[in-house]
Write a protein that holds these residues in place. Structure first.
Motif, mmCIF file in Angstrom:
data_model
loop_
_atom_site.group_PDB
_atom_site.id
_atom_site.type_symbol
_atom_site.label_atom_id
_atom_site.label_comp_id
_atom_site.label_asym_id
_atom_site.label_seq_id
_atom_site.Cartn_x
_atom_site.Cartn_y
_atom_site.Cartn_z
ATOM 1 N N ARG A 170 0.948 -1.019 -0.092
ATOM 2 C CA ARG A 170 0.169 -0.194 0.043
ATOM 3 C C ARG A 170 0.758 1.186 -0.023
ATOM 4 N NH1 ARG A 170 -3.532 1.036 5.056
ATOM 5 N NH2 ARG A 170 -4.213 3.700 4.269
ATOM 6 N N LEU A 171 0.696 2.210 -0.894
ATOM 7 C CA LEU A 171 1.512 3.273 -0.699
ATOM 8 C C LEU A 171 1.104 4.484 0.032
ATOM 9 C CD1 LEU A 171 1.769 3.757 -5.080
ATOM 10 C CD2 LEU A 171 3.456 2.078 -3.807
ATOM 11 N N ILE A 172 1.675 4.797 0.654
ATOM 12 C CA ILE A 172 1.673 6.055 2.021
ATOM 13 C C ILE A 172 1.119 7.206 1.315
ATOM 14 C CG2 ILE A 172 1.275 6.404 4.517
ATOM 15 C CD1 ILE A 172 0.062 3.609 4.140
ATOM 16 N N GLU A 173 2.227 7.460 0.948
ATOM 17 C CA GLU A 173 2.909 8.992 0.754
ATOM 18 C C GLU A 173 3.949 8.638 -0.072
ATOM 19 O OE1 GLU A 173 4.624 11.517 3.352
ATOM 20 O OE2 GLU A 173 5.107 10.386 4.900
ATOM 21 N N THR A 174 3.677 10.313 -0.486
ATOM 22 C CA THR A 174 5.001 9.930 -2.070
ATOM 23 C C THR A 174 5.665 12.250 -1.621
ATOM 24 O OG1 THR A 174 4.258 9.014 -3.447
ATOM 25 C CG2 THR A 174 5.629 10.690 -4.578
ATOM 26 N N ARG A 175 6.796 12.213 -1.314
ATOM 27 C CA ARG A 175 7.531 13.038 -0.917
ATOM 28 C C ARG A 175 8.194 13.290 -2.675
ATOM 29 N NH1 ARG A 175 9.787 12.099 4.608
ATOM 30 N NH2 ARG A 175 7.562 10.609 5.922
ATOM 31 N N VAL A 176 7.762 14.903 -2.546
ATOM 32 C CA VAL A 176 8.178 15.345 -3.578
ATOM 33 C C VAL A 176 9.320 16.489 -3.574
ATOM 34 C CG1 VAL A 176 8.062 16.783 -6.363
ATOM 35 C CG2 VAL A 176 6.505 14.899 -4.710
ATOM 36 N N LEU A 177 10.075 16.754 -4.071
ATOM 37 C CA LEU A 177 11.258 17.864 -3.860
ATOM 38 C C LEU A 177 11.445 18.489 -4.833
ATOM 39 C CD1 LEU A 177 14.494 17.093 -1.658
ATOM 40 C CD2 LEU A 177 12.771 19.305 -0.570
ATOM 41 N N LEU A 178 10.840 19.940 -5.625
ATOM 42 C CA LEU A 178 11.292 20.052 -6.834
ATOM 43 C C LEU A 178 12.399 22.135 -6.595
ATOM 44 C CD1 LEU A 178 7.707 20.866 -6.951
ATOM 45 C CD2 LEU A 178 8.587 19.014 -8.030
ATOM 46 N N HIS A 179 13.312 21.599 -7.491
ATOM 47 C CA HIS A 179 14.540 22.568 -7.823
ATOM 48 C C HIS A 179 13.450 23.699 -8.967
ATOM 49 C CE1 HIS A 179 18.984 24.162 -7.441
ATOM 50 N NE2 HIS A 179 18.025 24.538 -7.711
ATOM 51 N N ARG A 180 13.328 24.867 -8.058
ATOM 52 C CA ARG A 180 12.144 25.865 -8.775
ATOM 53 C C ARG A 180 13.762 26.737 -8.714
ATOM 54 N NH1 ARG A 180 5.788 25.765 -6.468
ATOM 55 N NH2 ARG A 180 5.441 23.828 -8.665
ATOM 56 N N ALA A 181 13.545 27.733 -9.707
ATOM 57 C CA ALA A 181 14.442 29.181 -10.053
ATOM 58 C C ALA A 181 14.539 29.845 -8.668
ATOM 59 C CB ALA A 181 13.932 30.437 -10.685
ATOM 60 N N ASP A 182 13.301 29.366 -7.350
ATOM 61 C CA ASP A 182 13.245 30.752 -5.902
ATOM 62 C C ASP A 182 14.131 29.129 -5.270
ATOM 63 O OD1 ASP A 182 11.313 29.394 -5.974
ATOM 64 O OD2 ASP A 182 10.618 30.922 -5.656
ATOM 65 N N GLY A 183 14.186 28.128 -5.787
ATOM 66 C CA GLY A 183 15.208 27.436 -4.856
ATOM 67 C C GLY A 183 14.274 26.332 -4.535
ATOM 68 N N TRP A 184 13.939 25.191 -4.028
ATOM 69 C CA TRP A 184 13.714 23.915 -3.180
ATOM 70 C C TRP A 184 12.328 24.506 -2.471
ATOM 71 C CZ3 TRP A 184 15.528 18.911 -5.239
ATOM 72 C CH2 TRP A 184 16.815 19.241 -5.973
ATOM 73 N N LEU A 185 11.805 23.531 -2.844
ATOM 74 C CA LEU A 185 10.522 22.676 -2.601
ATOM 75 C C LEU A 185 9.609 22.058 -2.233
ATOM 76 C CD1 LEU A 185 7.412 24.635 -1.863
ATOM 77 C CD2 LEU A 185 6.713 24.100 -3.854
ATOM 78 N N ALA A 186 9.626 21.866 -0.898
ATOM 79 C CA ALA A 186 9.151 20.198 -0.316
ATOM 80 C C ALA A 186 7.585 20.401 -0.849
ATOM 81 C CB ALA A 186 9.728 20.287 0.855
ATOM 82 N N LEU A 187 7.453 19.404 -0.801
ATOM 83 C CA LEU A 187 6.015 18.738 -0.760
ATOM 84 C C LEU A 187 4.837 17.073 -0.471
ATOM 85 C CD1 LEU A 187 4.873 20.538 -4.306
ATOM 86 C CD2 LEU A 187 4.550 21.665 -1.755
ATOM 87 N N PRO A 188 3.974 17.356 0.296
ATOM 88 C CA PRO A 188 4.087 16.201 0.219
ATOM 89 C C PRO A 188 2.591 15.314 -0.311
ATOM 90 C CG PRO A 188 3.156 17.556 2.849
ATOM 91 C CD PRO A 188 4.082 18.197 1.519
ATOM 92 N N TYR A 189 2.487 14.828 -0.667
ATOM 93 C CA TYR A 189 1.040 14.096 -1.174
ATOM 94 C C TYR A 189 1.063 12.355 -0.636
ATOM 95 C CZ TYR A 189 2.021 17.200 -5.304
ATOM 96 O OH TYR A 189 2.069 18.676 -5.537
ATOM 97 N N LEU A 190 -0.063 12.523 -0.240
ATOM 98 C CA LEU A 190 -0.935 11.448 0.455
ATOM 99 C C LEU A 190 -1.777 10.800 -0.939
ATOM 100 C CD1 LEU A 190 -1.129 11.097 3.442
ATOM 101 C CD2 LEU A 190 -3.605 12.259 3.468
ATOM 102 N N TRP A 191 -1.624 9.211 -0.544
ATOM 103 C CA TRP A 191 -2.113 8.217 -1.571
ATOM 104 C C TRP A 191 -3.633 8.109 -1.323
ATOM 105 C CZ3 TRP A 191 -0.269 6.703 -5.955
ATOM 106 C CH2 TRP A 191 0.595 6.599 -6.770
ATOM 107 N N ASP A 192 -4.333 8.275 -2.299
ATOM 108 C CA ASP A 192 -5.837 8.052 -1.777
ATOM 109 C C ASP A 192 -6.014 6.250 -1.449
ATOM 110 O OD1 ASP A 192 -5.501 6.283 -4.813
ATOM 111 O OD2 ASP A 192 -7.055 8.404 -5.189
ATOM 112 N N ASP A 193 -7.513 5.981 -1.154
ATOM 113 C CA ASP A 193 -7.307 4.755 -0.600
ATOM 114 C C ASP A 193 -7.382 3.646 -1.486
ATOM 115 O OD1 ASP A 193 -8.109 4.902 1.689
ATOM 116 O OD2 ASP A 193 -9.891 5.092 1.534
ATOM 117 N N GLU A 194 -8.206 4.040 -3.193
ATOM 118 C CA GLU A 194 -7.755 3.428 -4.558
ATOM 119 C C GLU A 194 -6.414 3.334 -4.935
ATOM 120 O OE1 GLU A 194 -9.735 6.080 -4.239
ATOM 121 O OE2 GLU A 194 -11.607 4.340 -3.371
ATOM 122 N N GLN A 195 -5.568 3.692 -4.563
ATOM 123 C CA GLN A 195 -4.142 3.724 -5.276
ATOM 124 C C GLN A 195 -4.471 4.249 -6.474
ATOM 125 O OE1 GLN A 195 -1.057 1.686 -2.988
ATOM 126 N NE2 GLN A 195 -2.482 3.642 -2.349
#
Lengths: 332, 395
Positions: free
Chosen positions: A117-142
């Motif tokens: 079961r996938l629980i969460e995916t964390r994404v680090l984006l390197h944007r022009a103004d720096g890194w941005l960290a975003l948490p994504y939560l998986w839905d029950d249907e995956q």
């Protein structure tokens, strides 16, 4: 139910095709990464051909760390995306430098095989103004993961069979570990903690100080010190280092630190509060049972437990590595 | 007519975007709504917490500059962390120019409110309480700004911290005033910090009332330029309940105002009553250390005119009985270890351990009456205290 929503999805898709007379335009991944927006769902990035199976797009490269961060026994799938024609270079501390437009993706999963079961995916984006960290939560249907800036708590069972309330960090908590000198930064992919093969394949050459940390599963063949210091670097030093969240503790647990006091050896705590238990020093050579560092790693009690975030269960293997290291230190 | 319209448009475009107010009410989903607001808030905005009790099970955090978090009073809006499951503190602030006011934090598992690297922060009419009273398993610090420049703490109330109620560490330009610290191990502690003003506070029923410390092996050292004045330091007689490893675990029950290491500290205009070990204690750092950058002595500590009443009558010190007998039943109000430099105004009596070396323990003590010189000139108070503009955020 599952079938129903899949059918609905198909219906919606065909509707889009019918309405516009053409297929849905392909995702412009670079646009999504570089924009100022906070993408609401993981699918908007198009990192995966099959998100549920975690099959990445061909431009998204998987990697593993020799010694990984412990997260309650979660299985972690790590990927890096680089914009077309761009390259990874090497920065300070042997940290890989990813160009603007890159993304680091890490999925947390529990369970084996069909039960995964996938629980969460964390994404680090390197944007022009720096890194941005975003948490994504998986839905029950995956099917997809949605942005959860405030994080979440999920009841699940760890591979060791412990029922826990698993914490998905909020956006600020991402920075508590990924913050250095006030900015968000990647912390995992360092040359010393990646295999030579992966580095050669993805950097084009083998950098200095590559592949130094033991592969965690093979730590029995490394020295107790190497195993413990690798573990501390990966699990603790993103906060316990100058310029980071726990800088005021004066404890610096980075791999390259060689001052015994900075590593906690016979160092008194500063702001440990009740975290110190009945002990006087962070690390007492030869006496793991009297060392605050191990005492806090062995606790699950908020206010005592270390790490403060991303841990609901004690890491038996990790704490054993630390115990062995401290026990083997010559007593003064 | 057309002209008016045009100028109205110009006016509108020149006006900055109005600050937004995010209102949060207690009840289901309040925790998530609050944390979401703390993340999505824009600089200049205000988050307003309606009166009521909020059950919070995780640490909250704020990382946006220029934000006010306001409740409906320190007894009206209560963030209740009794069932907290994670994080090292109740609320963590890591951004600049933040104002926290008019709410309470109860029973956090670790620290209460921590602000780290958060410059120009204001804590106003905040209450942090461990409701069971003194207990070694309470969190360490109630109000905990660290590594910050510009800290104003005004009208705060802290109770039950197992280390320090109000703790300011490794910071600069600090004011702690009009606050009440009760039944903590240390009431108010200024540690490894410079330019701090501690005034008009009440410190009572703590183990030690007001502490000014400087410790080795920290990124920021060289504490000093501290004024402790016009405080009521009364009956700090709670037995020490700090976990043993902490530096404040060594604070003796019944300490009023204590200076350890540091330079240029003025203690003046305070009322000290019923502090049974020592109303005022000035000593060097007591532990061995190997940090070449560190000076363990208390240098240029000035004790001006203070009002003393009934202290030193039950000292928690080795050889207490002998000492009491020698000094006629109660120790004089100022206790010094004889190291560094101490100046005392007027006729305030004291006693000294007459030590000649720091960090060797009390074995070499040769207690005797204190004969400290009078202060040389005025104490230089320039640059001490929080920047004046922080006052604008009160009221």
């Amino acid at each position: 139910m599952k079938l129903g929503s899949a059918l609905l999805g198909l219906a919606a898709l065909s509707l889009t095709v019918a309405a516009t007379g053409q297929a849905v335009p392909p995702i412009d991944r670079d646009e999504v990464i570089n924009s100022q927006k906070l993408p609401r769902s993981l699918r908007e990035f198009g990192f995966f051909i099959d998100p549920a199976a975690q099959v990445p797009d061909q431009r998204v490269v998987p990697y593993r760390l020799n010694t990984p961060l412990y997260s309650d026994g979660a299985d972690k799938l790590r990927f890096v995306y680089l914009p077309e024609g761009e390259k990874i270079s090497l920065g300070q501390d042997g940290l890989l430098q990813f160009p603007v437009g890159s993304a680091l993706i890490k999925t947390f999963a529990f369970g084996e095989g069909d039960d995964r079961r996938l629980i969460e995916t964390r994404v680090l984006l390197h944007r022009a103004d720096g890194w941005l960290a975003l948490p994504y939560l998986w839905d029950d249907e995956q099917w997809d993961a949605r942005l959860a800036v405030a994080g979440a708590r999920i009841d699940l069972t760890t591979p060791k069979g412990e029922a826990i309330s698993y914490r998905v960090p909020n956006k600020n908590q991402c920075k508590e570990c990924h913050g250095l000198d006030g900015a968000v930064t990647p912390i995992g992919p360092k040359a010393r903690n990646l295999s030579s093969e992966w580095l050669e394949a993805n950097l084009g050459s083998l950098p200095a100080h590559a592949d130094l940390m033991p592969v965690w599963e093979d730590r029995a063949s490394a020295t107790p010190e190497a195993a413990a210091r690798a573990y501390l670097d990966v699990n603790c030093a993103h906060c316990h280092r100058p310029g980071a969240t726990a800088s005021n503790s004066g404890l610096d647990l980075r791999w390259e630190q060689d001052d015994p006091k900075a590593l906690g050896i016979m160092k008194r705590p500063v702001a440990a509060g009740r975290g110190a238990g009945t002990h006087l020093f962070d690390v007492v050579p030869g006496k793991p049972g009297e060392s605050i560092l191990l005492h806090r790693m062995l606790s699950n009690d908020p206010g005592v437990a270390m790490p403060e975030l991303g841990k609901a269960t004690v890491d038996e293997e990790g704490t054993e590595a630390i115990r062995k290291w401290i026990a083997g230190m010559p007593q003064s | 007519m057309i002209r008016t319209a045009i100028s109205a448009v110009l006016l509108a475009s020149a006006t900055p975007v109005l600050a937004e107010i995010h209102e949060i009410a207690p009840g289901e989903g309040a925790q998530e709504a609050l944390q979401e607001a703390l993340i999505l808030v824009e600089p200049g905005d205000e988050i307003v917490l309606a009166a009521g009790r909020y059950t919070i099970t995780d640490g909250l955090s704020l990382d946006v500059d220029d934000v006010t978090l306001r409740g409906a009073g320190m007894d009206g809006t209560v963030l209740d962390f009794t069932t907290q499951q994670g994080a090292g503190e109740g609320l963590l602030v890591t951004s600049d120019n933040v104002t926290l006011r008019d709410f309470a934090v109860e029973n956090p598992k670790g620290d209460g409110i921590k602000s780290k690297g958060a410059d120009n922060i204001v804590y106003h009419r905040i209450r942090v309480t461990w409701t069971r009273g003194p207990h070694p398993e309470n969190g360490a610090y109630a109000v905990y700004p660290v590594e910050s420049t510009g800290v104003l703490i005004d009208g705060v109330k802290v109770t039950g911290a197992s280390d320090a109620g109000i703790y300011v560490g490794q910071s600069n330009r600090i004011t702690v005033r009009n606050s009440i610290a009760e039944a903590n191990v240390a009431g108010i502690e200024i540690e490894n910090s410079r330019n701090a003003l501690v005034e008009h506070n009440i410190a009572t029923r703590n183990t030690g009332g007001i502490l000014v410390f400087d410790l080795p092996n920290l990124p920021v050292m060289g504490g000093g330029n501290v004024i402790v004045r016009n405080n009521l330091v009364v009956a700090n007689d709670t037995p020490n309940f700090a976990p043993p490893g902490n530096i404040v675990a060594g604070v003796r029950r019944g300490t009023g105002i204590m200076v350890m290491a540091n330079e240029d500290v003025l203690i003046e205009g305070n009322m000290l009553s019923g502090n049974p070990t020592a109303p005022v204690m000035v000593i060097a750092y007591v532990q061995p250390f190997e940090d070449e950058r560190y000076n363990p002595l208390a240098r240029n500590i000035v004790v001006g005119a203070n009002a003393f009443d009934g202290g030193g009558y039950d000292p928690q010190l080795d050889g207490a009985e002998m000492l009491l007998a020698a000094f006629g039943g109660a120790l004089p109000p100022i206790m010094w270890d004889g190291l560094g430099s101490l100046y005392v105004a007027g006729e305030t009596p004291g006693w000294t351990l007459n030590l000649t070396e720091a960090g060797v323990g009390l074995g070499a003590a040769r207690p005797g009456p204190l004969a400290a010189p009078a202060p040389e000139g005025e104490f230089d108070d320039s640059g001490i205290g929080a920047p004046a503009e922080l006052d604008d955020r009160l009221g």
